[in-house]
Design a protein around this motif. Structure first.
Motif, PDB file in Angstrom:
ATOM      1  N   VAL A 193       0.866  -1.189   0.000  1.00 38.76           N
ATOM      2  CA  VAL A 193       0.000   0.000   0.000  1.00 38.76           C
ATOM      3  C   VAL A 193       0.900   1.236   0.000  1.00 38.76           C
ATOM      4  N   ILE A 194       0.613   2.158  -0.920  1.00 37.40           N
ATOM      5  CA  ILE A 194       1.400   3.410  -0.961  1.00 37.40           C
ATOM      6  C   ILE A 194       0.440   4.598  -1.091  1.00 37.40           C
ATOM      7  N   PRO A 195       0.876   5.764  -0.594  1.00 34.24           N
ATOM      8  CA  PRO A 195       0.026   6.950  -0.783  1.00 34.24           C
ATOM      9  C   PRO A 195      -0.094   7.241  -2.275  1.00 34.24           C
ATOM     10  N   ASN A 196      -1.249   7.747  -2.728  1.00 33.48           N
ATOM     11  CA  ASN A 196      -1.369   7.920  -4.184  1.00 33.48           C
ATOM     12  C   ASN A 196      -0.574   9.107  -4.726  1.00 33.48           C
ATOM     13  N   MET A 197       0.146   9.804  -3.848  1.00 33.59           N
ATOM     14  CA  MET A 197       1.047  10.841  -4.356  1.00 33.59           C
ATOM     15  C   MET A 197       2.459  10.277  -4.595  1.00 33.59           C
ATOM     16  N   ALA A 198       2.644   8.981  -4.294  1.00 36.93           N
ATOM     17  CA  ALA A 198       3.953   8.355  -4.539  1.00 36.93           C
ATOM     18  C   ALA A 198       4.121   8.094  -6.035  1.00 36.93           C
ATOM     19  N   ASP A 199       5.383   7.954  -6.440  1.00 38.91           N
ATOM     20  CA  ASP A 199       5.693   7.725  -7.851  1.00 38.91           C
ATOM     21  C   ASP A 199       5.882   6.215  -8.068  1.00 38.91           C
ATOM     22  N   VAL A 200       4.860   5.560  -8.629  1.00 37.43           N
ATOM     23  CA  VAL A 200       4.884   4.100  -8.800  1.00 37.43           C
ATOM     24  C   VAL A 200       5.988   3.677  -9.777  1.00 37.43           C
ATOM     25  N   VAL A 201       6.194   4.479 -10.817  1.00 38.59           N
ATOM     26  CA  VAL A 201       7.225   4.151 -11.823  1.00 38.59           C
ATOM     27  C   VAL A 201       8.606   4.166 -11.162  1.00 38.59           C
ATOM     28  N   LYS A 202       8.857   5.230 -10.365  1.00 34.12           N
ATOM     29  CA  LYS A 202      10.159   5.367  -9.707  1.00 34.12           C
ATOM     30  C   LYS A 202      10.351   4.230  -8.692  1.00 34.12           C
ATOM     31  N   LEU A 203       9.294   3.885  -7.992  1.00 31.82           N
ATOM     32  CA  LEU A 203       9.375   2.788  -7.009  1.00 31.82           C
ATOM     33  C   LEU A 203       9.792   1.498  -7.719  1.00 31.82           C
ATOM     34  N   THR A 204       9.151   1.207  -8.839  1.00 25.98           N
ATOM     35  CA  THR A 204       9.467  -0.024  -9.580  1.00 25.98           C
ATOM     36  C   THR A 204      10.905   0.012 -10.091  1.00 25.98           C
ATOM     37  N   GLN A 205      11.314   1.184 -10.581  1.00 29.58           N
ATOM     38  CA  GLN A 205      12.696   1.300 -11.083  1.00 29.58           C
ATOM     39  C   GLN A 205      13.696   1.118  -9.942  1.00 29.58           C
ATOM     40  N   ASP A 206      13.421   1.733  -8.781  1.00 33.45           N
ATOM     41  CA  ASP A 206      14.338   1.608  -7.639  1.00 33.45           C
ATOM     42  C   ASP A 206      14.439   0.156  -7.178  1.00 33.45           C
ATOM     43  N   LEU A 207      13.315  -0.560  -7.214  1.00 33.37           N
ATOM     44  CA  LEU A 207      13.345  -1.979  -6.818  1.00 33.37           C
ATOM     45  C   LEU A 207      14.149  -2.788  -7.833  1.00 33.37           C
ATOM     46  N   ALA A 208      13.941  -2.497  -9.113  1.00 32.85           N
ATOM     47  CA  ALA A 208      14.660  -3.223 -10.166  1.00 32.85           C
ATOM     48  C   ALA A 208      16.155  -2.901 -10.141  1.00 32.85           C
ATOM     49  N   ASN A 209      16.499  -1.723  -9.594  1.00 31.75           N
ATOM     50  CA  ASN A 209      17.914  -1.333  -9.525  1.00 31.75           C
ATOM     51  C   ASN A 209      18.682  -2.037  -8.407  1.00 31.75           C
ATOM     52  N   LEU A 210      17.949  -2.696  -7.491  1.00 25.19           N
ATOM     53  CA  LEU A 210      18.645  -3.416  -6.418  1.00 25.19           C
ATOM     54  C   LEU A 210      19.487  -4.534  -7.038  1.00 25.19           C
TER      55      LEU A 210
END
Lengths: 175, 95
Positions: B12-29
């Motif tokens: 669950v994330i606040p809807n002001m969060a950036d879903v694209v950036k979150l996915t990219q940051d996870l993929a960058n791990l």
């Protein structure tokens, strides 16, 4: 888009308020006083807008974040420690800086004629150049909001003329 | 301890969060080979996501850290695949 909003707002604020300042200061008949009053007012207005962004807008963001924190039922996450807060803080700073810079540059516009022309011509020049800037900004806003461009430009120019009229009427009280 | 190769998380994330950036940051791990984010529900203030992550040795702690940095929180762990290879769920006659 957000930055354009701040820049437009700053230009209107800076040019309109400084027009009032220079026309009010024109009672002194001293060009140096007029320019100094205009620049001082412009700088103060720019700093005030920056402070406004950093305090009022920050408070608004914090209220918003608290609302989201309450909505995240079952999580004790503090959004102040997240990238959301970093992004919002950056936007506040950028918006505040854009507003302040535009306010200062907007405030220079009504002063320019006083550095180039004789006092009486400079007063008319200052009103004309500020009204022209305001009508261009009005038309730009009109284009964004899909209003009639001519009406939007005239409406904004009218604000400039009303401000000029009010500022010049001070002459009757103080002279 | 066997390596975790796939994780399916309900986030669950606040809807002001950036879903694209979150996915990219996870993929960058370093431990993540790929990330897939599906929005499963949009509320007034929050978004529910189904997050699928694959890698040779996923670390739940570092994944949670990235999710937290975007203001999100893991609601539940819906699927874990661990071992030498990925074993898919198989349908049985009872299903």
């Amino acid at each position: 888009m957000q930055l354009v909003r701040y820049i437009t707002r700053g230009l209107i604020d800076g040019s309109l308020s400084t027009l009032g300042i220079v026309l009010g200061a024109a009672i002194s008949g001293d060009v140096k006083v007029i320019i100094a009053a205009g620049l001082g007012g412009g700088m103060a207005n720019a700093i005030s807008n920056l402070l406004g962004a950093l305090t009022a807008e920050k408070a608004s963001v914090m209220i918003n974040l608290a609302k989201y924190e309450r909505a995240m039922v079952g999580s004790n996450i503090k959004l102040k420690d997240t990238k959301i807060y970093d992004r919002e803080s950056k936007m506040i700073w950028m918006g505040g800086m854009a507003d302040a810079t535009a306010t200062f540059f907007g405030s220079i516009v009504p002063i320019i004629p006083f550095g180039l022309l004789a006092l009486d011509s400079a007063i008319i020049g200052s009103i004309l150049i500020t009204t022209a800037l305001l009508s261009v900004l009005g038309m730009y806003i009109g284009r964004l909001s899909k209003e009639n461009l001519a009406f939007a430009g005239i409406k904004m120019a009218a604000f400039g003329l009303v401000t000029a009229g009010l500022a010049m009427s001070l002459e009757f009280f103080f002279k | 301890m066997a390596n975790i190769r796939r994780l399916v998380l309900d986030v669950v994330i606040p809807n002001m969060a950036d879903v694209v950036k979150l996915t990219q940051d996870l993929a960058n791990l370093a431990t993540v080979k790929g990330a897939n984010t599906m929005v499963s529900e949009i509320d007034k203030n929050v978004i529910s996501l189904k997050l699928v992550l694959e890698g040779a040795n996923l670390k739940l702690k570092e994944i949670e850290k990235v999710i937290h940095s975007h203001g999100g929180s893991v609601h539940s762990i819906d699927n874990v695949v661990a071992g030498k290879e990925i074993i898919e769920v198989v349908d049985t006659p009872q299903d």
